[in-house]
Write a protein that holds these residues in place. Sequence first.
Motif, PDB file in Angstrom:
ATOM      1  N   PRO A 262       0.823  -1.211   0.000  1.00  0.00           N
ATOM      2  CA  PRO A 262       0.000   0.000   0.000  1.00  0.00           C
ATOM      3  C   PRO A 262       0.857   1.261   0.000  1.00  0.00           C
ATOM      4  CG  PRO A 262      -0.059  -1.085   2.143  1.00  0.00           C
ATOM      5  CD  PRO A 262       0.670  -1.998   1.230  1.00  0.00           C
ATOM      6  N   LEU A 263       0.286   2.303  -0.560  1.00  0.00           N
ATOM      7  CA  LEU A 263       0.978   3.594  -0.540  1.00  0.00           C
ATOM      8  C   LEU A 263       1.059   4.091   0.893  1.00  0.00           C
ATOM      9  CD1 LEU A 263      -0.922   5.370  -3.452  1.00  0.00           C
ATOM     10  CD2 LEU A 263       1.417   4.491  -3.526  1.00  0.00           C
ATOM     11  N   ARG A 352       6.416   1.253  -7.908  1.00  0.00           N
ATOM     12  CA  ARG A 352       4.999   1.583  -7.807  1.00  0.00           C
ATOM     13  C   ARG A 352       4.198   1.037  -8.998  1.00  0.00           C
ATOM     14  NH1 ARG A 352       4.220   1.832  -3.164  1.00  0.00           N
ATOM     15  NH2 ARG A 352       5.069   3.461  -1.864  1.00  0.00           N
ATOM     16  N   GLU A 353       4.878   0.287  -9.846  1.00  0.00           N
ATOM     17  CA  GLU A 353       4.264  -0.055 -11.118  1.00  0.00           C
ATOM     18  C   GLU A 353       3.678  -1.468 -11.129  1.00  0.00           C
ATOM     19  OE1 GLU A 353       5.724   1.450 -15.465  1.00  0.00           O
ATOM     20  OE2 GLU A 353       7.189   0.762 -14.029  1.00  0.00           O
ATOM     21  N   ARG A 365       0.909  -0.948 -18.438  1.00  0.00           N
ATOM     22  CA  ARG A 365       1.579  -0.655 -17.173  1.00  0.00           C
ATOM     23  C   ARG A 365       0.955   0.591 -16.578  1.00  0.00           C
ATOM     24  NH1 ARG A 365       7.320   1.471 -19.583  1.00  0.00           N
ATOM     25  NH2 ARG A 365       7.781   1.610 -17.368  1.00  0.00           N
ATOM     26  N   TRP A 366       0.821   0.556 -15.294  1.00  0.00           N
ATOM     27  CA  TRP A 366       0.273   1.735 -14.646  1.00  0.00           C
ATOM     28  C   TRP A 366       0.869   1.919 -13.266  1.00  0.00           C
ATOM     29  CZ3 TRP A 366      -2.812  -2.555 -15.705  1.00  0.00           C
ATOM     30  CH2 TRP A 366      -3.198  -3.300 -14.586  1.00  0.00           C
ATOM     31  N   LYS A 367       0.813   3.149 -12.846  1.00  0.00           N
ATOM     32  CA  LYS A 367       1.314   3.507 -11.520  1.00  0.00           C
ATOM     33  C   LYS A 367       0.244   3.190 -10.496  1.00  0.00           C
ATOM     34  CE  LYS A 367       5.284   6.056 -11.559  1.00  0.00           C
ATOM     35  NZ  LYS A 367       5.828   5.253 -12.639  1.00  0.00           N
ATOM     36  N   GLN A 368       0.713   2.768  -9.371  1.00  0.00           N
ATOM     37  CA  GLN A 368      -0.187   2.402  -8.295  1.00  0.00           C
ATOM     38  C   GLN A 368      -1.072   3.577  -7.907  1.00  0.00           C
ATOM     39  OE1 GLN A 368       2.100   0.973  -5.089  1.00  0.00           O
ATOM     40  NE2 GLN A 368       0.368   0.414  -3.818  1.00  0.00           N
TER      41      GLN A 368
END
Lengths: 368, 544
Positions: A262-263, A352-353, A365-368
């Motif tokens: 988690p962030l 974060r990917e 691909r995406w950033k969290q």
Amino acid sequence: MCRIGAIKSKEFFHPSKALHLMLPQQEGHDNSGFAMVMQDLAGVFSRHKDKPLLSLACSQRGAKMVEDYMETNNFTPIQEWIPRGVRGKKLDIAAMPYYIFRNYEYPEHYRDASWEEKEELLLSTRLALRILLEEAGEGFVYSFWPDVLTLKEIGDPADIATYFRLWENNGDLMAKNVVVQCRQNTNYDIVRYAAHPFFLQGYTLCANGENTFYTKNKEYQKSLHRGYIGFESDSQNFLYTMHYVLHELKWPIKYYKHVITPLPFEEISVRDDRAELTAIRQSLGHLEINGPNTIIAMLPDGNMVTCCDSKKLRPVVVGGDGTTVAIASEVCGINAILPERDQALDIYPNEREVVVIDAALEVKRWKQ
Amino acid sequence: METVRTQDVTVNDLPWKIEYARERCTMCGSCTAACSFQAIQPAMERRSVTISTGHQPEPSERHQARPVIRQVDSVANACTGCGMCEKICPNKAIRPVRNPDSRHALVARSGGQPLKRGGRTNLQAGRTLDKIVVGRISQMTDPALDSERHTFDIVAPFGRVLGPKELPFTAQGGELHLSDKTPPVNWIYPVIFSDMSIGALSTRAWEAIALATAYLNERCNMPVRMCSGEGGMPVKLLESEQLKYMILQIASGHFGWNRIIKAMPRMKVDPAGILIKIGQGAKPGDGGLLPAAKVAEHIQAIRGVPKADLMSPPNHQGLYSIEESVQKMHLSLNAAFKFRVPVAIKCAASATSVSVYNNLMRDPYRICGGFFIDGIQGGTGAANEVSLDHTGHPVVSKLRECYLSAVKQGRQGQIPLWAGGGVGLTGNAAADALKMICLGANGIFMGKILIQLMGCVGNENGRCNSCNTGKCPAGICTQDPRLAKRLNVDLAARNIVNYMLALDSELKKLMAPIGNSSLPVGRSDALVSTEQAIADKLAIQYVC
Ligand code: SF4
Ligand code: SF4
């Protein structure tokens, strides 16, 4: 430390490709084992793709026990493939007497059942077989699922390949997806079950690294689902969480990363979706994973996924040539099987990917 | 001899004796002025002196009346060993000395009253926490983190956490949306400044803690929360922005709630939470007592009471069962703040802690926002010595049992566990906190160490421990304005802030070697014990 890899292709390929992907990375593994999960099969298994395929390693007595159990529970065998090991040579392998890959017809009363019911049946059957074989000490059952084959062995990967004739492509064994690892787990007991990749209800996963939250993950997962058993390796936690998030909670894939890494609250607090992310973080805190790690996973639909720990302490690289995409811990592995690709397009996912490769080999691909 | 009864109390019966060097004393009077217990007083003594005034030594002896400082030989004025006289004496002429042959335990009960005492722990030999060490150190495959450079997420939940399947999510276009309200949860620093009321502490001491809390939040980025303790708080604070750093406490006396309720319409922000105190660890089952001596005028105003001993009964009167009573209180409290403020309860650790926790976890309203268990090793206030010494329960194994019980049910984390009672007793609160967290706590609360940071001179061996008398020589636990004035509020707050900054670094220093950047709640594999019985009881590794 493990080295892991996966190949996804538009065309069927032979598992020797997976070995060629892994062997250049040899410095990173201790040659203690080999394991792979193949999905979307061709060759001997091409005719029964919709029928569950049982993968097991056992003794003669174990084979008989499995046959009896399956018969009693109304599964009828359709076809089987039993690799004939190359014996006599001096190979570093702790082979079991039998490796059986067998397609079954569902029990009569299940033929019209929903997929959900079938999924449960297949899981129950595999768990029952596992207990049966484990208690008798007569073998190991790795997967029981349509169009999925699992092979696990202890020993030197090159020797294991020789034993199973995996260097020669005679067309028997082909697939479009392979997830592979060349090492036995060393965290806990060396047992066949401990070798990655792990499989549960269509989800396959292997991990490179450590999960320092193993104990808290395990304690939590144990009560979440009857399929979350074994815990021979801290990497199993990744698989069970993936299964839980995608299969049980039915959340979109991007939330998997939000659960395992988690962030920080500080970052969450400035996001538009902070309410959701906070709720996820607090409710699934015990599925969080800490420590250095990278995972490669394959979903029931064949999509492949990779992501890393939140500090990017373990490497991973994705490269492809339009027909085939490979994921590996080290780029040397991909160089070995896809030397012609444009290396400049290789992806090194960051902390974060999330990277997902779909059936058309499109890399999302995406950033969290 | 016949004028002296053998039963008379003498200085030799008291726990501390004054050692006084007449020849150094200049009779400045500082010590007698400083002694808040009036344990010493000036007196005249007839002394025999030898003097020689001529050119040749011709000593002659005479008697002279000389002023001296003398210890008062009464139980009510027994010296507490606080050492204020020694601290203040410019000539090092006076100091208290422990009297190992004291008959204090016998003579002090002569009034027919049980002994009371504050400011120290129970009779305890050794602490469990000190027999546990952080043993799993990451090295090669599992690198330790750099505590200076990595970021750490050091926060803990206060509030009811829903199980994953209870989250009101709907999925839309690959996104999840919360489609309903969830119970309020505040993420705060895993160390709460525990409930010490504005009656127990001097107003200045209470203010110092509140100041430290605000400073830590606003300047140091540490979301520490302070619990008000029973008895309410100044209206000014209730109506200020700083209320968001406060956890309001309601205990069985309901003191101060009138004011809180009245202030509600003017509150700018919500408090961080509500803590319903059912019991406390230091004198479990004893309720609260604020002796009349400490019920100063402003306390009477805040609490709305006359000057008298203020008792909180040992339980909430009119409550019938865990389920019914706690629900009732929670419902009404939640309703008061429109379900925006998490409500937790605090109980003394006891043989039944697990049953209470299990009951709370089944709470169908999902309304209990935390279970605070308090062990015997903490405590200030005024307790009957007999309860303080001989009742109660250590908290570590109880915390662990609660956590493991939640684990069995797959409900860990849903009602955050907070544990306290002796945290920081040895001065190392960070280590205690991390160990408690690894055993399953979400966070800890600590109180007494704050008093010590402010300058309390009491200790575990019966030095001072007079918090119940209203005569605190350090100005911390008194309502006597002259004594309270001794406390430098800014300095006291600064000490707390500095300690917390150190604690934060130390927590990181402990999280780094086990490779954790978020709190290792329930990471019992990180702990080992060199004592088999402790290892077995807590289900951690035994090492030797
Ligand atoms: S030590 Fe404290 S209580 Fe004792 S005489 Fe000195 S000031 Fe008074
Ligand atoms: S100095 Fe004050 S707070 Fe400390 S033990 Fe004495 S009376 Fe209590």
